[in-house]
Design a protein around this motif. Structure first.
Motif, PDB file in Angstrom:
ATOM      1  N   ALA A  27      32.916  54.402  51.645  1.00  0.00           N
ATOM      2  CA  ALA A  27      34.439  54.274  51.795  1.00  0.00           C
ATOM      3  C   ALA A  27      34.682  53.775  53.178  1.00  0.00           C
ATOM      4  O   ALA A  27      33.970  54.001  54.222  1.00  0.00           O
ATOM      5  N   THR A  28      35.874  52.851  53.068  1.00  0.00           N
ATOM      6  CA  THR A  28      36.321  52.601  54.313  1.00  0.00           C
ATOM      7  C   THR A  28      37.674  52.849  54.562  1.00  0.00           C
ATOM      8  O   THR A  28      38.361  53.224  53.767  1.00  0.00           O
ATOM      9  N   THR A  29      38.388  52.559  55.817  1.00  0.00           N
ATOM     10  CA  THR A  29      39.693  52.623  56.205  1.00  0.00           C
ATOM     11  C   THR A  29      40.094  51.471  56.890  1.00  0.00           C
ATOM     12  O   THR A  29      39.378  51.138  57.701  1.00  0.00           O
ATOM     13  N   THR A  30      41.483  50.877  56.679  1.00  0.00           N
ATOM     14  CA  THR A  30      41.837  49.588  57.249  1.00  0.00           C
ATOM     15  C   THR A  30      42.815  50.134  58.681  1.00  0.00           C
ATOM     16  O   THR A  30      43.969  50.798  57.997  1.00  0.00           O
ATOM     17  N   LEU A  31      42.660  49.684  59.668  1.00  0.00           N
ATOM     18  CA  LEU A  31      43.804  50.135  60.831  1.00  0.00           C
ATOM     19  C   LEU A  31      44.581  48.793  60.993  1.00  0.00           C
ATOM     20  O   LEU A  31      43.819  47.930  61.524  1.00  0.00           O
ATOM     21  N   THR A  32      45.668  49.068  60.725  1.00  0.00           N
ATOM     22  CA  THR A  32      46.721  47.767  60.584  1.00  0.00           C
ATOM     23  C   THR A  32      47.406  47.843  61.830  1.00  0.00           C
ATOM     24  O   THR A  32      48.046  48.936  62.388  1.00  0.00           O
ATOM     25  N   PRO A  33      47.565  46.714  62.775  1.00  0.00           N
ATOM     26  CA  PRO A  33      48.192  46.713  63.970  1.00  0.00           C
ATOM     27  C   PRO A  33      49.724  46.639  63.830  1.00  0.00           C
ATOM     28  O   PRO A  33      50.112  45.914  62.848  1.00  0.00           O
ATOM     29  N   GLY A  34      50.238  47.516  64.639  1.00  0.00           N
ATOM     30  CA  GLY A  34      51.659  47.532  64.623  1.00  0.00           C
ATOM     31  C   GLY A  34      52.319  46.573  65.990  1.00  0.00           C
ATOM     32  O   GLY A  34      51.360  46.192  66.607  1.00  0.00           O
ATOM     33  N   PRO A  35      53.500  46.556  65.997  1.00  0.00           N
ATOM     34  CA  PRO A  35      54.095  45.416  66.732  1.00  0.00           C
ATOM     35  C   PRO A  35      53.588  45.725  68.654  1.00  0.00           C
ATOM     36  O   PRO A  35      53.732  45.050  69.211  1.00  0.00           O
ATOM     37  N   ASP A  36      53.306  46.992  68.715  1.00  0.00           N
ATOM     38  CA  ASP A  36      52.992  47.379  70.107  1.00  0.00           C
ATOM     39  C   ASP A  36      51.643  47.615  70.195  1.00  0.00           C
ATOM     40  O   ASP A  36      51.137  48.135  71.250  1.00  0.00           O
ATOM     41  N   ASP A  37      50.736  47.367  69.229  1.00  0.00           N
ATOM     42  CA  ASP A  37      49.062  47.344  69.298  1.00  0.00           C
ATOM     43  C   ASP A  37      48.665  46.310  69.840  1.00  0.00           C
ATOM     44  O   ASP A  37      49.032  45.147  69.800  1.00  0.00           O
ATOM     45  N   PRO A  38      47.566  46.440  70.665  1.00  0.00           N
ATOM     46  CA  PRO A  38      46.877  45.574  71.401  1.00  0.00           C
ATOM     47  C   PRO A  38      46.038  44.549  70.648  1.00  0.00           C
ATOM     48  O   PRO A  38      45.437  43.520  71.170  1.00  0.00           O
ATOM     49  N   TRP A  39      45.638  45.101  69.395  1.00  0.00           N
ATOM     50  CA  TRP A  39      44.745  44.359  68.589  1.00  0.00           C
ATOM     51  C   TRP A  39      45.720  43.412  67.563  1.00  0.00           C
ATOM     52  O   TRP A  39      46.645  44.017  67.185  1.00  0.00           O
ATOM     53  N   HIS A  40      45.237  42.253  67.020  1.00  0.00           N
ATOM     54  CA  HIS A  40      46.265  41.527  66.344  1.00  0.00           C
ATOM     55  C   HIS A  40      45.691  41.210  64.897  1.00  0.00           C
ATOM     56  O   HIS A  40      46.274  40.550  64.071  1.00  0.00           O
ATOM     57  N   GLU A  41      44.620  41.842  64.583  1.00  0.00           N
ATOM     58  CA  GLU A  41      44.220  41.437  63.236  1.00  0.00           C
ATOM     59  C   GLU A  41      43.804  42.997  62.651  1.00  0.00           C
ATOM     60  O   GLU A  41      43.410  43.971  63.581  1.00  0.00           O
ATOM     61  N   PRO A  42      43.699  43.599  61.258  1.00  0.00           N
ATOM     62  CA  PRO A  42      43.352  44.551  60.669  1.00  0.00           C
ATOM     63  C   PRO A  42      41.779  44.698  60.962  1.00  0.00           C
ATOM     64  O   PRO A  42      40.908  43.984  60.899  1.00  0.00           O
ATOM     65  N   VAL A  43      41.623  45.964  61.141  1.00  0.00           N
ATOM     66  CA  VAL A  43      40.162  46.590  61.644  1.00  0.00           C
ATOM     67  C   VAL A  43      39.637  47.495  60.388  1.00  0.00           C
ATOM     68  O   VAL A  43      40.416  48.295  60.018  1.00  0.00           O
ATOM     69  N   VAL A  44      38.753  46.981  59.917  1.00  0.00           N
ATOM     70  CA  VAL A  44      38.001  47.802  58.670  1.00  0.00           C
ATOM     71  C   VAL A  44      36.908  48.700  59.477  1.00  0.00           C
ATOM     72  O   VAL A  44      36.104  48.222  59.901  1.00  0.00           O
ATOM     73  N   SER A  45      37.340  50.011  59.356  1.00  0.00           N
ATOM     74  CA  SER A  45      36.329  51.010  59.770  1.00  0.00           C
ATOM     75  C   SER A  45      35.618  51.780  58.685  1.00  0.00           C
ATOM     76  O   SER A  45      36.386  52.506  57.736  1.00  0.00           O
ATOM     77  N   PRO A  46      34.333  52.142  58.780  1.00  0.00           N
ATOM     78  CA  PRO A  46      33.640  52.977  57.786  1.00  0.00           C
ATOM     79  C   PRO A  46      34.396  54.478  57.985  1.00  0.00           C
ATOM     80  O   PRO A  46      34.666  55.096  58.834  1.00  0.00           O
ATOM     81  N   ALA A  47      34.524  55.030  56.651  1.00  0.00           N
ATOM     82  CA  ALA A  47      35.061  56.350  56.770  1.00  0.00           C
ATOM     83  C   ALA A  47      34.240  57.289  56.044  1.00  0.00           C
ATOM     84  O   ALA A  47      34.107  58.574  56.427  1.00  0.00           O
ATOM     85  N   VAL A  48      33.315  56.824  55.204  1.00  0.00           N
ATOM     86  CA  VAL A  48      32.191  57.621  54.507  1.00  0.00           C
ATOM     87  C   VAL A  48      30.793  56.885  54.515  1.00  0.00           C
ATOM     88  O   VAL A  48      31.050  55.865  54.010  1.00  0.00           O
ATOM     89  N   TRP A  49      29.796  57.394  54.937  1.00  0.00           N
ATOM     90  CA  TRP A  49      28.530  56.664  55.050  1.00  0.00           C
ATOM     91  C   TRP A  49      27.507  57.632  54.820  1.00  0.00           C
ATOM     92  O   TRP A  49      27.627  58.715  55.267  1.00  0.00           O
ATOM     93  N   THR A  50      26.187  57.031  54.697  1.00  0.00           N
ATOM     94  CA  THR A  50      24.991  57.892  54.570  1.00  0.00           C
ATOM     95  C   THR A  50      23.973  56.985  55.227  1.00  0.00           C
ATOM     96  O   THR A  50      24.400  55.750  55.672  1.00  0.00           O
TER      97      THR A  50
END
Length: 223
Positions: free
Chosen positions: A158-181
């Motif tokens: 499973a993953t989760t996507t961190l979407t940048p807001g107007p004040d965030d320093p990154w500019h594209e969504p970041v997909v981060s793992p949320a569940v792994w083995t």
């Protein structure tokens, strides 16, 4: 038949409620045939006799430091076939300076931008039949959303996507793992990044994923 043994090691930063959260899963482990040993010190990891007898290790220890003998004992137990399973900062925000620990878990907490925020946990379509997540649809939480550093040998469920807001320093969504083995020697490692609040772990989808992850790490569920 000998009973399986689960070792629960809890402590570190109290903000993640290590006692309350692990208490949620002690009856589940006992119901599934585990004798449960609970420790509030990392010293147990250096006890080769104890570590050689456990089938499953459940850490809930945020931040802190681990001594070389303790880390060596934990590594040896997992390489030798013990499972390692945990959630949130209790497993991947521990011992930040111990890079060998991060190699074992397969991930390290980096940040939770926005602190408490609504976000989705998305089941990876190609892994939706894995027994840890089978039958579970993607779901939403309002809690900490973990941005983690990982490597490519994790089996991400499973993953989760961190979407940048107007004040965030990154500019594209970041997909981060949320569940792994992860396999490590003869051992199995399971990580679930949700779990900041006790209520997160009582949320049905998260609770089910963690319970199944505990069994998978102990070798009681297949891939």
């Amino acid at each position: 038949m000998n009973r399986r043994t689960a070792l629960v090691v809890r402590g570190g930063w109290e903000g993640h409620a290590p006692v309350e959260t692990t208490d949620l899963f002690l009856p589940f482990l006992e119901e599934h045939g585990f004798g449960v040993l609970v420790e509030d010190s990392l010293e147990v990891y250096a006890d080769r006799e104890v570590m050689g007898s456990v089938d499953l290790i459940v850490p809930s220890w945020t931040m802190g430091e681990i001594l070389p003998a303790e880390l060596d004992g934990l590594h040896a137990a997992v390489r030798g076939g013990a499972g390692l399973a945990g959630w949130h900062g209790g497993i991947i925000d521990a011992f930040r300076m111990a890079t060998e620990y991060t190699m074992l878990t397969g991930g390290q907490f980096i940040a939770h931008p926005g602190d408490i925020r609504s976000h989705r946990i998305d089941i990876v379509p190609d892994r939706a039949e894995h027994p840890i997540v089978a039958g579970i649809a993607s779901f939403s939480l309002r809690s900490e959303q973990y941005w983690v550093a990982t490597d490519g040998i994790n089996d991400v469920l499973a993953t989760t996507t961190l979407t940048p807001g107007p004040d965030d320093p990154w500019h594209e969504p970041v997909v981060s793992p949320a569940v792994w083995t992860r396999r490590w020697g003869a051992g199995r490692v399971f990580v679930c990044t949700p779990g900041h609040h006790t209520a997160d772990l009582e949320f049905p989808a998260v609770r089910t994923i963690v319970e199944r992850g505990l069994l998978w790490a102990a070798g009681l569920l297949g891939d």
